[in-house]
Scaffold this active site. Sequence first.
Site: not given
Length: 233
Positions: A76, A85
């Site tokens: 990422y 989360d």
Amino acid sequence: MQPILFDLGNTTVKAWDTATNNFCRLTSEEFIDFLTKRPDQLLFGYATGNDSILTGMKNPIRLLAADDAMPLKSHYQEMSTLGLDRWVLCNSHFLEGNDSFLLVTMGTCITYNIVKEGVFLGGAISPGWEMRFESMHKMTANLPKAEYMKDSKLLGSTTMGSLRSGVDVAIQMEIAAMIEEYINRFLLKKVFICGGHSNRLPNHSKNYIFAPVNYELHALRRIHDYFFKNGTL
């Protein structure tokens, strides 16, 4: 001492007092009162909303951050903006022995998260149920506020029915199509679905695994134990 695990959201706090095995969903004010009665327990968790209520707490706090060492590798490109989360859930599922999977979360937003051979690749974020209903009501002059209904029909014969078709039915079709595309493109065999609205999605396939209640807090426990074992708590 057993920790208090927490997920501090925009409007509520989900917490698990592992010492008493008490799961609860609280307002910010209720959470503060909850903690004043447990001043010595470690707080372990993350904030997807405003974490200012943690300021001044007497409890020792271990607030998770994007740069914490986790078991998954990541491709990422903006880890500082990745929702904790999503990151916690993917790492927890990986620690359960799954190295390649699609994890779908269904809450305020719907997220799709791809892990392939122990590497987090990314995914997608889409508006959830309430966000779609609310935006159609607030951003138009005449559309009423609709709410989720279990038996919404594909063909809406009223404005309310049309709104529900455009959200309730469309989201289910969207998720099914997105899952199929991710599975085929990334050669995935496991689909894991969790979040407060996951019960709105019918189990279409034997490859769908639906998370148990309070899975997000159990995921935090798994990450807590991982940190404890590795001396990074």
